[in-house]
Design a protein around this motif. Structure first.
Motif, PDB file in Angstrom:
ATOM      1  N   ASP A   1      90.185  74.605   3.933  1.00 16.75           N
ATOM      2  CA  ASP A   1      90.659  73.959   2.709  1.00 16.75           C
ATOM      3  C   ASP A   1      91.650  72.863   3.065  1.00 16.75           C
ATOM      4  N   LEU A   2      91.172  71.631   3.050  1.00 17.44           N
ATOM      5  CA  LEU A   2      92.010  70.483   3.379  1.00 17.44           C
ATOM      6  C   LEU A   2      92.762  69.937   2.169  1.00 17.44           C
ATOM      7  N   SER A   3      92.575  70.543   1.019  1.00 18.27           N
ATOM      8  CA  SER A   3      93.136  69.975  -0.212  1.00 18.27           C
ATOM      9  C   SER A   3      94.469  70.584  -0.624  1.00 18.27           C
ATOM     10  N   VAL A   4      94.964  71.605   0.089  1.00 20.26           N
ATOM     11  CA  VAL A   4      96.118  72.354  -0.415  1.00 20.26           C
ATOM     12  C   VAL A   4      97.369  71.480  -0.564  1.00 20.26           C
ATOM     13  N   GLY A   5      97.571  70.514   0.324  1.00 20.35           N
ATOM     14  CA  GLY A   5      98.740  69.646   0.202  1.00 20.35           C
ATOM     15  C   GLY A   5      98.700  68.805  -1.061  1.00 20.35           C
ATOM     16  N   SER A   6      97.544  68.242  -1.359  1.00 19.42           N
ATOM     17  CA  SER A   6      97.395  67.431  -2.571  1.00 19.42           C
ATOM     18  C   SER A   6      97.421  68.292  -3.827  1.00 19.42           C
ATOM     19  N   VAL A   7      96.822  69.477  -3.766  1.00 21.71           N
ATOM     20  CA  VAL A   7      96.854  70.397  -4.903  1.00 21.71           C
ATOM     21  C   VAL A   7      98.287  70.829  -5.177  1.00 21.71           C
ATOM     22  N   LEU A   8      99.075  71.039  -4.120  1.00 17.26           N
ATOM     23  CA  LEU A   8     100.499  71.349  -4.267  1.00 17.26           C
ATOM     24  C   LEU A   8     101.189  70.267  -5.096  1.00 17.26           C
ATOM     25  N   ALA A   9     100.930  69.008  -4.762  1.00 19.12           N
ATOM     26  CA  ALA A   9     101.564  67.902  -5.482  1.00 19.12           C
ATOM     27  C   ALA A   9     101.087  67.840  -6.930  1.00 19.12           C
ATOM     28  N   LEU A  10      99.782  67.994  -7.144  1.00 19.69           N
ATOM     29  CA  LEU A  10      99.239  67.930  -8.504  1.00 19.69           C
ATOM     30  C   LEU A  10      99.788  69.064  -9.359  1.00 19.69           C
ATOM     31  N   SER A  11      99.877  70.255  -8.805  1.00 23.27           N
ATOM     32  CA  SER A  11     100.407  71.391  -9.558  1.00 23.27           C
ATOM     33  C   SER A  11     101.865  71.148  -9.942  1.00 23.27           C
ATOM     34  N   GLY A  12     102.637  70.594  -9.012  1.00 22.45           N
ATOM     35  CA  GLY A  12     104.018  70.257  -9.330  1.00 22.45           C
ATOM     36  C   GLY A  12     104.121  69.226 -10.437  1.00 22.45           C
ATOM     37  N   VAL A  13     103.227  68.258 -10.414  1.00 21.31           N
ATOM     38  CA  VAL A  13     103.205  67.224 -11.458  1.00 21.31           C
ATOM     39  C   VAL A  13     102.871  67.840 -12.811  1.00 21.31           C
ATOM     40  N   VAL A  14     101.876  68.728 -12.851  1.00 20.30           N
ATOM     41  CA  VAL A  14     101.515  69.397 -14.102  1.00 20.30           C
ATOM     42  C   VAL A  14     102.702  70.182 -14.642  1.00 20.30           C
TER      43      VAL A  14
ATOM     44  N   ALA B   1      92.811  65.133  -6.064  1.00 20.64           N
ATOM     45  CA  ALA B   1      94.059  65.717  -6.564  1.00 20.64           C
ATOM     46  C   ALA B   1      95.241  64.778  -6.345  1.00 20.64           C
ATOM     47  N   ARG B   2      95.286  64.143  -5.179  1.00 14.45           N
ATOM     48  CA  ARG B   2      96.377  63.209  -4.914  1.00 14.45           C
ATOM     49  C   ARG B   2      96.307  62.017  -5.857  1.00 14.45           C
ATOM     50  N   GLY B   3      95.104  61.517  -6.076  1.00  8.31           N
ATOM     51  CA  GLY B   3      94.935  60.377  -6.977  1.00  8.31           C
ATOM     52  C   GLY B   3      95.333  60.714  -8.405  1.00  8.31           C
ATOM     53  N   VAL B   4      94.962  61.903  -8.879  1.00  6.82           N
ATOM     54  CA  VAL B   4      95.323  62.318 -10.238  1.00  6.82           C
ATOM     55  C   VAL B   4      96.840  62.465 -10.356  1.00  6.82           C
ATOM     56  N   ALA B   5      97.468  63.047  -9.346  1.00 11.27           N
ATOM     57  CA  ALA B   5      98.924  63.212  -9.374  1.00 11.27           C
ATOM     58  C   ALA B   5      99.637  61.860  -9.454  1.00 11.27           C
ATOM     59  N   LEU B   6      99.173  60.922  -8.667  1.00  7.48           N
ATOM     60  CA  LEU B   6      99.791  59.581  -8.672  1.00  7.48           C
ATOM     61  C   LEU B   6      99.507  58.848  -9.976  1.00  7.48           C
ATOM     62  N   GLN B   7      98.305  59.022 -10.518  1.00  6.31           N
ATOM     63  CA  GLN B   7      97.944  58.344 -11.763  1.00  6.31           C
ATOM     64  C   GLN B   7      98.753  58.885 -12.933  1.00  6.31           C
TER      65      GLN B   7
ATOM     66  N   PRO C   1     105.260  63.188  -6.672  1.00  7.55           N
ATOM     67  CA  PRO C   1     103.803  63.196  -6.522  1.00  7.55           C
ATOM     68  C   PRO C   1     103.343  62.903  -5.096  1.00  7.55           C
ATOM     69  N   ASN C   2     104.237  62.404  -4.256  1.00  5.70           N
ATOM     70  CA  ASN C   2     103.871  62.110  -2.862  1.00  5.70           C
ATOM     71  C   ASN C   2     104.155  63.278  -1.916  1.00  5.70           C
ATOM     72  N   GLU C   3     104.684  64.382  -2.453  1.00  7.77           N
ATOM     73  CA  GLU C   3     104.981  65.534  -1.601  1.00  7.77           C
ATOM     74  C   GLU C   3     103.682  66.217  -1.148  1.00  7.77           C
ATOM     75  N   GLY C   4     103.795  66.993  -0.077  1.00  7.87           N
ATOM     76  CA  GLY C   4     102.655  67.790   0.382  1.00  7.87           C
ATOM     77  C   GLY C   4     101.742  67.093   1.367  1.00  7.87           C
ATOM     78  N   VAL C   5     102.072  65.870   1.766  1.00  4.53           N
ATOM     79  CA  VAL C   5     101.228  65.153   2.726  1.00  4.53           C
ATOM     80  C   VAL C   5     101.263  65.876   4.067  1.00  4.53           C
ATOM     81  N   MET C   6     100.111  66.173   4.617  1.00  2.00           N
ATOM     82  CA  MET C   6      99.930  66.841   5.910  1.00  2.00           C
ATOM     83  C   MET C   6     100.295  68.328   5.862  1.00  2.00           C
ATOM     84  N   TYR C   7     100.615  68.854   4.699  1.00  2.00           N
ATOM     85  CA  TYR C   7     100.956  70.278   4.614  1.00  2.00           C
ATOM     86  C   TYR C   7      99.752  71.151   4.926  1.00  2.00           C
ATOM     87  N   GLU C   8      98.546  70.637   4.646  1.00  2.00           N
ATOM     88  CA  GLU C   8      97.352  71.426   4.949  1.00  2.00           C
ATOM     89  C   GLU C   8      97.233  71.717   6.442  1.00  2.00           C
ATOM     90  N   LEU C   9      97.724  70.798   7.269  1.00  2.00           N
ATOM     91  CA  LEU C   9      97.668  71.015   8.712  1.00  2.00           C
ATOM     92  C   LEU C   9      98.648  72.106   9.140  1.00  2.00           C
TER      93      LEU C   9
END
Length: 340
Positions: free
Chosen positions: A78-91, A142-148, A264-272
């Motif tokens: 699952d490479l999306s967890v960092g971006s999902v983290l940011a989107l969830s925080g935004v929500v 997810a990252r795009g939605v968070a930024l948008q 919204p920029n948080e969580g970058v590279m957290y999936e690694l």
């Protein structure tokens, strides 16, 4: 559906237990060795305050690592967890801004994360797209939605209640000195650390004591054999990805609460970091092998390593290099294990 007691997979299960114990022990020895090495370099490393700081810093990696472990055991990623983290925080942040109380708003953030995980599971199982590509797509979405949703701007002024989860502590002891600020005798156990412990115990119970846990192991060990044994493989994978997304949402709430601001920029590279924690702890990228306690040790190895290197004045770039080397070594050891 066939009774799980008739599963024809005893050999992979026994192999998993023996190799898992070896990797867990080696990871634990590595953690102890790192702690001893850093304590010689800085007297403040083994203090109570620094130990609690490590607990706090490791909580987000640990939560992500637990969800990642479930997915990796099924043979996915699952490479999306960092971006999902940011989107969830935004929500969560937008819900608080709209007047929703903090607790229900955070619940909405977790639901948003679970929804992303559900989509991941659907794409992997029903559309037959490889997990790497499917979750890479979700990472971008997810990252795009968070930024948008935020216009790439932080969401602030969320109230004191928003910061309790990330900055509160249990058993905090203060002593009145007669001055403006009381003396802190014991800073308390951070709420994120308590939350991590509770989630880790629940996830370990699910994997080791519940039927769905045995199904997760069976799916990763041999998907076709699991299917013939009556395991609903697609449903099991969807469950794992959904839970990974939900835990990413929970991690997002913890991280944003620590900052008391939604970024919204948080969580970058957290999936690694999450993948590294699982692999260092003994999870196999081939599937069928892994456990929560090993992942927790792996998460603390990363946390201790970063904390110790920070105290030694090592730059963040060098830290990335060191962690990258450790991941490569862990995966190489995993490949040797699989060949044997």
């Amino acid at each position: 559906m066939a009774n799980l007691e008739r599963e024809a997979l005893p050999l992979p299960t026994g192999f998993r237990l023996s190799t898992g114990s070896f990797h867990k022990l080696s990871a634990l020895l590595t953690l102890v060795a790192l702690a001893i090495a850093f304590s010689f370099g800085n007297d403040a490393f083994l203090t109570v305050n620094n130990g609690l700081t490590v607990l706090l810093q490791t909580s987000v990696i640990g939560l992500l690592g637990i969800g990642m472990t479930l997915v990796i055991i099924t043979g996915g990623i699952d490479l999306s967890v960092g971006s999902v983290l940011a989107l969830s925080g935004v929500v969560t942040g937008l819900a608080v801004k709209a007047g929703v109380p903090t607790a229900p708003a955070m619940a909405l953030g977790i639901v948003a994360g679970a929804a992303c995980g559900l989509v991941n599971g659907f794409v992997v199982t029903k559309m037959r797209i490889t997990p790497f590509v499917a979750t890479l797509g979700m990472m971008l979405i997810a990252r795009g939605v968070a930024l948008q949703l935020t216009g790439a701007a932080p969401i602030s002024r969320l109230g004191e209640a928003f910061g309790i989860l990330g900055n509160g502590s249990l058993f905090r002891i203060v002593e009145k000195t007669g001055g403006i600020f009381p003396k802190v005798v014991f800073p308390g156990i951070p709420y994120p650390a308590i939350l991590l412990a509770a989630v880790a115990i629940a996830a370990a119970y699910l994997l080791n004591r519940r039927q769905i846990g045995r199904h997760i192991y069976a799916t990763g060990s041999n998907e076709e054999a699991a299917r013939l044994s009556g395991v609903l493989v697609d449903r099991t994978k969807i469950f794992a990805y959904t839970l990974s997304g939900a835990l990413a949402g929970l991690a997002g709430n913890v991280l944003m609460s620590r900052l008391v601001t939604v970024q919204p920029n948080e969580g970058v590279m957290y999936e690694l970091d999450a993948i590294a924690a699982a692999v260092i702890g003994g999870a196999s990228l081939m599937g069928g092998v892994g456990n929560i306690s090993g992942t927790m040790i792996g998460a603390f190895i990363i946390g201790v390593l970063r904390n110790g290197l920070n105290m030694a004045g090592v730059s963040a770039f060098i830290q990335q290099i060191v962690i990258g080397v450790i991941v490569i070594v862990a995966v190489y050891i995993d490949q040797i294990r699989n060949r044997r």
